[in-house]
Motif scaffolding. Sequence first.
Motif, PDB file in Angstrom:
ATOM      1  N   PRO A 146       0.838  -1.188   0.116  1.00 25.35           N
ATOM      2  CA  PRO A 146      -0.054   0.092   0.214  1.00 25.35           C
ATOM      3  C   PRO A 146       0.731   1.247   0.139  1.00 25.35           C
ATOM      4  O   PRO A 146       0.240   2.191  -0.525  1.00 25.35           O
ATOM      5  N   SER A 147       1.913   1.174   0.240  1.00 26.54           N
ATOM      6  CA  SER A 147       2.761   2.475   0.289  1.00 26.54           C
ATOM      7  C   SER A 147       3.297   3.062  -0.779  1.00 26.54           C
ATOM      8  O   SER A 147       3.729   4.122  -1.109  1.00 26.54           O
ATOM      9  N   PHE A 148       3.298   2.007  -2.004  1.00 33.18           N
ATOM     10  CA  PHE A 148       3.590   2.268  -3.314  1.00 33.18           C
ATOM     11  C   PHE A 148       2.537   3.038  -3.885  1.00 33.18           C
ATOM     12  O   PHE A 148       2.447   3.573  -4.958  1.00 33.18           O
ATOM     13  N   PHE A 149       1.035   3.153  -3.545  1.00 32.53           N
ATOM     14  CA  PHE A 149       0.039   3.932  -3.987  1.00 32.53           C
ATOM     15  C   PHE A 149      -0.355   5.218  -3.179  1.00 32.53           C
ATOM     16  O   PHE A 149      -1.332   4.964  -2.461  1.00 32.53           O
ATOM     17  N   GLY A 150       0.440   5.978  -2.903  1.00 29.02           N
ATOM     18  CA  GLY A 150       0.172   7.325  -2.404  1.00 29.02           C
ATOM     19  C   GLY A 150       0.853   7.443  -1.093  1.00 29.02           C
ATOM     20  O   GLY A 150       1.393   8.678  -0.959  1.00 29.02           O
ATOM     21  N   GLY A 151       1.336   6.649  -0.534  1.00 31.34           N
ATOM     22  CA  GLY A 151       2.261   6.738   0.683  1.00 31.34           C
ATOM     23  C   GLY A 151       1.654   7.484   1.842  1.00 31.34           C
ATOM     24  O   GLY A 151       2.542   8.106   2.544  1.00 31.34           O
ATOM     25  N   GLY A 152       0.290   7.566   1.949  1.00 27.14           N
ATOM     26  CA  GLY A 152      -0.297   8.219   3.202  1.00 27.14           C
ATOM     27  C   GLY A 152      -0.590   9.567   2.705  1.00 27.14           C
ATOM     28  O   GLY A 152       0.257  10.562   2.080  1.00 27.14           O
ATOM     29  N   VAL A 153      -1.949  10.100   2.986  1.00 30.00           N
ATOM     30  CA  VAL A 153      -2.534  11.156   2.645  1.00 30.00           C
ATOM     31  C   VAL A 153      -1.677  12.344   3.527  1.00 30.00           C
ATOM     32  O   VAL A 153      -1.350  13.409   2.681  1.00 30.00           O
ATOM     33  N   PHE A 154      -1.302  12.156   4.769  1.00 32.47           N
ATOM     34  CA  PHE A 154      -0.556  13.317   5.508  1.00 32.47           C
ATOM     35  C   PHE A 154       0.929  13.763   4.519  1.00 32.47           C
ATOM     36  O   PHE A 154       1.287  14.896   4.757  1.00 32.47           O
ATOM     37  N   ASN A 155       1.534  12.387   4.161  1.00 27.88           N
ATOM     38  CA  ASN A 155       2.746  12.518   3.482  1.00 27.88           C
ATOM     39  C   ASN A 155       2.435  13.404   2.073  1.00 27.88           C
ATOM     40  O   ASN A 155       3.348  14.426   1.783  1.00 27.88           O
ATOM     41  N   ILE A 156       1.833  13.270   1.656  1.00 29.30           N
ATOM     42  CA  ILE A 156       1.164  13.914   0.177  1.00 29.30           C
ATOM     43  C   ILE A 156       1.035  15.320   0.740  1.00 29.30           C
ATOM     44  O   ILE A 156       1.370  16.422  -0.102  1.00 29.30           O
ATOM     45  N   PHE A 157       0.118  15.522   1.747  1.00 32.25           N
ATOM     46  CA  PHE A 157      -0.272  16.982   1.974  1.00 32.25           C
ATOM     47  C   PHE A 157       0.891  17.875   2.583  1.00 32.25           C
ATOM     48  O   PHE A 157       1.150  18.951   2.012  1.00 32.25           O
ATOM     49  N   LEU A 158       1.984  17.183   3.162  1.00 30.36           N
ATOM     50  CA  LEU A 158       3.069  17.928   3.733  1.00 30.36           C
ATOM     51  C   LEU A 158       3.906  18.252   2.487  1.00 30.36           C
ATOM     52  O   LEU A 158       4.639  19.438   2.686  1.00 30.36           O
ATOM     53  N   LEU A 159       4.248  17.330   1.609  1.00 35.63           N
ATOM     54  CA  LEU A 159       5.127  17.631   0.649  1.00 35.63           C
ATOM     55  C   LEU A 159       4.519  18.629  -0.467  1.00 35.63           C
ATOM     56  O   LEU A 159       5.171  19.685  -1.009  1.00 35.63           O
ATOM     57  N   ARG A 160       3.178  18.371  -0.562  1.00 36.72           N
ATOM     58  CA  ARG A 160       2.560  19.582  -1.450  1.00 36.72           C
ATOM     59  C   ARG A 160       2.656  20.930  -0.822  1.00 36.72           C
ATOM     60  O   ARG A 160       2.952  21.782  -1.772  1.00 36.72           O
ATOM     61  N   GLN A 161       2.587  21.175   0.211  1.00 35.67           N
ATOM     62  CA  GLN A 161       2.581  22.375   0.986  1.00 35.67           C
ATOM     63  C   GLN A 161       4.203  22.992   0.605  1.00 35.67           C
ATOM     64  O   GLN A 161       4.296  24.014   0.375  1.00 35.67           O
ATOM     65  N   PHE A 162       5.092  21.943   0.632  1.00 38.64           N
ATOM     66  CA  PHE A 162       6.315  22.581   0.411  1.00 38.64           C
ATOM     67  C   PHE A 162       6.849  22.764  -0.935  1.00 38.64           C
ATOM     68  O   PHE A 162       7.218  24.042  -1.086  1.00 38.64           O
ATOM     69  N   TYR A 163       6.061  22.137  -1.894  1.00 43.54           N
ATOM     70  CA  TYR A 163       6.622  22.235  -3.149  1.00 43.54           C
ATOM     71  C   TYR A 163       6.000  23.634  -3.732  1.00 43.54           C
ATOM     72  O   TYR A 163       6.243  24.286  -4.471  1.00 43.54           O
ATOM     73  N   MET A 164       4.809  23.954  -2.917  1.00 47.22           N
ATOM     74  CA  MET A 164       3.861  25.249  -3.235  1.00 47.22           C
ATOM     75  C   MET A 164       4.590  26.643  -2.944  1.00 47.22           C
ATOM     76  O   MET A 164       4.421  27.591  -3.282  1.00 47.22           O
ATOM     77  N   THR A 165       5.871  26.279  -2.101  1.00 52.43           N
ATOM     78  CA  THR A 165       6.489  27.596  -1.612  1.00 52.43           C
ATOM     79  C   THR A 165       7.627  27.538  -2.605  1.00 52.43           C
ATOM     80  O   THR A 165       8.339  28.732  -2.560  1.00 52.43           O
ATOM     81  N   LEU A 166       7.968  26.785  -3.530  1.00 53.44           N
ATOM     82  CA  LEU A 166       9.153  27.040  -4.446  1.00 53.44           C
ATOM     83  C   LEU A 166       8.344  27.958  -5.789  1.00 53.44           C
ATOM     84  O   LEU A 166       7.470  27.572  -6.062  1.00 53.44           O
ATOM     85  N   PRO A 167       9.192  28.579  -6.018  1.00 51.88           N
ATOM     86  CA  PRO A 167       8.791  29.708  -7.290  1.00 51.88           C
ATOM     87  C   PRO A 167       8.375  28.955  -8.504  1.00 51.88           C
ATOM     88  O   PRO A 167       9.372  28.165  -8.815  1.00 51.88           O
ATOM     89  N   ARG A 168       7.415  29.301  -9.257  1.00 48.27           N
ATOM     90  CA  ARG A 168       6.962  28.617 -10.449  1.00 48.27           C
ATOM     91  C   ARG A 168       7.891  29.370 -11.454  1.00 48.27           C
ATOM     92  O   ARG A 168       7.808  28.725 -12.702  1.00 48.27           O
ATOM     93  N   GLU A 169       8.509  30.118 -11.203  1.00 45.15           N
ATOM     94  CA  GLU A 169       9.492  30.757 -12.187  1.00 45.15           C
ATOM     95  C   GLU A 169      10.449  29.481 -12.743  1.00 45.15           C
ATOM     96  O   GLU A 169      11.119  29.611 -14.038  1.00 45.15           O
ATOM     97  N   LEU A 170      10.784  28.865 -11.827  1.00 46.46           N
ATOM     98  CA  LEU A 170      11.783  27.678 -12.094  1.00 46.46           C
ATOM     99  C   LEU A 170      11.094  26.799 -13.145  1.00 46.46           C
ATOM    100  O   LEU A 170      11.864  26.080 -14.093  1.00 46.46           O
ATOM    101  N   ASP A 171       9.840  26.358 -13.012  1.00 46.34           N
ATOM    102  CA  ASP A 171       9.304  25.401 -14.064  1.00 46.34           C
ATOM    103  C   ASP A 171       9.380  26.162 -15.262  1.00 46.34           C
ATOM    104  O   ASP A 171       9.574  25.443 -16.437  1.00 46.34           O
ATOM    105  N   GLU A 172       9.102  27.426 -15.341  1.00 48.41           N
ATOM    106  CA  GLU A 172       8.731  28.199 -16.705  1.00 48.41           C
ATOM    107  C   GLU A 172      10.381  28.192 -17.333  1.00 48.41           C
ATOM    108  O   GLU A 172      10.361  27.956 -18.712  1.00 48.41           O
ATOM    109  N   ALA A 173      11.267  28.341 -16.452  1.00 51.65           N
ATOM    110  CA  ALA A 173      12.730  28.310 -17.064  1.00 51.65           C
ATOM    111  C   ALA A 173      13.035  27.158 -17.746  1.00 51.65           C
ATOM    112  O   ALA A 173      13.594  26.939 -18.708  1.00 51.65           O
TER     113      ALA A 173
END
Length: 278
Positions: A146-173
Amino acid sequence: MKKRGWSWSRVLLYAVLIVGSLFCMFPFYWLVRSSMMDLSQIFLIPPKWIPEPFVFENFLQPFEELSFGRYFVNTFIVVAGTLAGVLLSSTISAYSFARMRWKGRDKVFALLLSSMMLPFAVTLIPSFIGWQALGMVNSYVPLVLPSFFGGGVFNIFLLRQFYMTLPRELDEAVFVDGGNHFTIFTRIILPLSRSAILVIGLFTFLNTWNDFMGPLVYLNDESKFTLAIGLQQFQGIYSAQWGVLMAASLIVVLPAIILFAIGQKYFMEGIALTGIKG
């Protein structure tokens, strides 16, 4: 006067913290102290604070009387598999929710968060019936897969919050240079989110290492038991030998304490960074 008042408040603060830490550390001290005593010393009144003599044989009996070494190997197998699955699936899932735009993304994420409201007991019986129908009971598959199918909702939420702090200009570059989402994820997101990933790894290790209910439900063969189940078996056999039981408990607890002590700096840093942006 102001400086003196600040000094006294600081002394009071440190005094409260020291007293509080002593209360928190006392159970661990009692565990260490009792693990080096025989039964006659443990229950003395008034209590004996330092073992006399030290009974180091308590640490050998778990390996001599039971397959404690085998329990260690089994636990590392489950922990390693779960860590791999959680880190792989949660980082990819969080990237999809944070950096990619697709129809219904926010609704799916809200539905995913709502699943955190379901108690473990609600899904326990249906999950067991499903794994039993697949013939996977008494194996490590229900504990690891089961850990290979999402890895836990809390883990996804925690990482999503961190990813959203990174500037999107990096993606555009990256897109301008001809890159794609795989390039962004592997070359930019993962290196920049090392602290957050370490937090997820520490949480996963501690939860899996101490997991009692999962192995209890799915494992029947004693040769496949993890440390949590093995310790319970040990307690049943040596219900009167508390010194040996305390020594076995200390052996189980030490790896988690050592890992947390090593990764404490990254743990606190990752927790602070993941809370920057909601």
